[in-house]
Design a protein around this motif. Structure first.
Motif, mmCIF file in Angstrom:
data_model
loop_
_atom_site.group_PDB
_atom_site.id
_atom_site.type_symbol
_atom_site.label_atom_id
_atom_site.label_comp_id
_atom_site.label_asym_id
_atom_site.label_seq_id
_atom_site.Cartn_x
_atom_site.Cartn_y
_atom_site.Cartn_z
ATOM 1 N N VAL A 243 0.833 -1.204 0.000
ATOM 2 C CA VAL A 243 0.000 0.000 0.000
ATOM 3 C C VAL A 243 0.868 1.255 0.000
ATOM 4 O O VAL A 243 0.558 2.236 -0.690
ATOM 5 N N LEU A 244 1.951 1.235 0.746
ATOM 6 C CA LEU A 244 2.858 2.387 0.734
ATOM 7 C C LEU A 244 3.477 2.574 -0.653
ATOM 8 O O LEU A 244 3.626 3.716 -1.125
ATOM 9 N N ARG A 245 3.830 1.476 -1.305
ATOM 10 C CA ARG A 245 4.360 1.576 -2.673
ATOM 11 C C ARG A 245 3.292 2.120 -3.612
ATOM 12 O O ARG A 245 3.583 2.925 -4.506
ATOM 13 N N TRP A 246 2.054 1.666 -3.422
ATOM 14 C CA TRP A 246 0.961 2.183 -4.251
ATOM 15 C C TRP A 246 0.800 3.685 -4.060
ATOM 16 O O TRP A 246 0.580 4.412 -5.031
ATOM 17 N N PHE A 247 0.924 4.142 -2.833
ATOM 18 C CA PHE A 247 0.797 5.575 -2.564
ATOM 19 C C PHE A 247 1.887 6.356 -3.297
ATOM 20 O O PHE A 247 1.625 7.418 -3.877
ATOM 21 N N LEU A 248 3.090 5.844 -3.278
ATOM 22 C CA LEU A 248 4.177 6.519 -3.978
ATOM 23 C C LEU A 248 3.940 6.518 -5.486
ATOM 24 O O LEU A 248 4.185 7.521 -6.165
ATOM 25 N N ALA A 249 3.473 5.387 -6.021
ATOM 26 C CA ALA A 249 3.174 5.318 -7.456
ATOM 27 C C ALA A 249 2.057 6.294 -7.817
ATOM 28 O O ALA A 249 2.098 6.931 -8.880
ATOM 29 N N TYR A 250 1.065 6.407 -6.938
ATOM 30 C CA TYR A 250 -0.021 7.376 -7.139
ATOM 31 C C TYR A 250 0.552 8.780 -7.288
ATOM 32 O O TYR A 250 0.025 9.600 -8.041
#
Length: 225
Positions: free
Chosen positions: A172-179
Motif C-alpha cells: 500500500v505504501l508503494r501504491w501511494f508513492l506510485a499514485y
C-alpha cells in the motif's frame, strides 16, 4: 502464476481511475452463475484447496482486469496470507454448495474493490498540497510522515495485524508513492528503507513503532537515509 498473485499487484493494475468497475444486482447474479461451475468439489485434495480457486480467479481477472485477483485475499491465514477481505475466509471453510458459495465469491470481489477505491480516496487526501512528481525535496516532510502514519494504521486495522499483514502494508505504501508519480523501483527502495523488517505477523504496531516508520519514510523521500 504471478498474474493471479495479489501480492505482486502494482498501482497501475489496481488504480480505479484506470480500471472502471460497476456491478449491479443483475450483473452480480450473472457473475455468480459463471462462478458456480468453477468451484471445487468436496473431493479436492486438501493441501491444494487454495489452488483449486484458480479457475474462479482466472474468470474474474479475464473479465475485469488483474486487480480482481485480490478477491480472496482474506485477513490472516486464508488462501493468501495477510489481506483485508472478511467476507471470504479460505477455500477450505468458505466453499460449501455452489448456490451458497458463488454469491460469497462475488461479495468478496466487491469488498476487495471497495478497499481499492477507499485507498484511492485516502491517497488523494494524503498527497501533499501543490505536490508534483519530481519535487520531493520541496515538500514539508510532515506530509510524508502523516501519510505513512495513516496508511500503516489503516492497513494494520483492516488486516487486524494478523499473519503476513506487513506485506500488504508495504504494498500500500508503494501504491501511494506510485499514485504520486514515483517510479516502482524507487518506491520499493523508499518503502524497504523505511519499514523493511519493522513489522511482524500477529503484532499490531504501537505508536512508537509507527512513528519510527513514518519518520524514516519521510527522510528517504528526498534521498536521506
Amino acid at each position: 502464476m504471478s498474474e493471479l498473485w495479489a501480492r505482486t499487484l502494482t498501482w497501475a493494475e489496481v488504480d480505479p481511475s484506470r480500471h472502471p468497475f460497476e456491478l449491479d444486482e443483475d450483473a452480480a447474479k450473472t457473475l455468480a452463475g459463471l462462478v458456480a461451475p468453477l468451484l471445487p468439489g468436496p473431493e479436492a485434495i486438501e493441501e491444494l484447496w487454495w489452488r483449486s480457486m484458480d479457475p474462479v480467479t482466472e474468470l474474474l481477472v479475464n473479465r475485469y482486469g488483474r486487480w480482481a485477483c485480490g478477491w480472496n485475499w482474506s485477513a490472516g491465514e486464508g488462501d493468501i496470507d495477510g489481506g483485508v477481505v472478511d467476507v471470504w475466509c479460505c477455500a477450505r471453510d468458505s466453499v460449501t454448495t455452489p448456490d451458497a458459495t458463488a454469491p460469497l465469491a462475488v461479495a468478496a470481489l466487491l469488498e476487495w474493490r471497495d478497499w481499492i477505491e477507499d485507498l484511492a480516496e485516502r491517497f488523494s487526501v494524503l498527497t501533499p498540497p501543490s505536490y508534483s512528481a519530481g519535487s520531493l525535496s520541496a515538500v514539508d516532510p510532515w506530509h510524508w510522515e502523516r501519510a505513512c502514519t495513516r496508511l500503516v494504521t489503516v492497513v494494520a486495522d483492516r488486516t487486524r495485524a494478523e499473519s503476513g499483514w506487513y506485506g500488504h502494508c508495504e504494498q500500500v505504501l508503494r501504491w501511494f508513492l506510485a499514485y504520486n508519480g514515483i517510479d516502482e523501483e524507487r518506491g520499493r527502495e523508499i518503502v524497504e528503507n523505511a519499514v523493511g523488517g519493522l513489522f511482524g505477523s500477529w503484532i499490531a504496531p504501537d505508536v512508537v513503532l509507527i512513528d519510527k516508520a513514518s519518520s524514516r519514510f519521510a527522510r528517504t523521500m528526498d534521498g536521506n537515509r
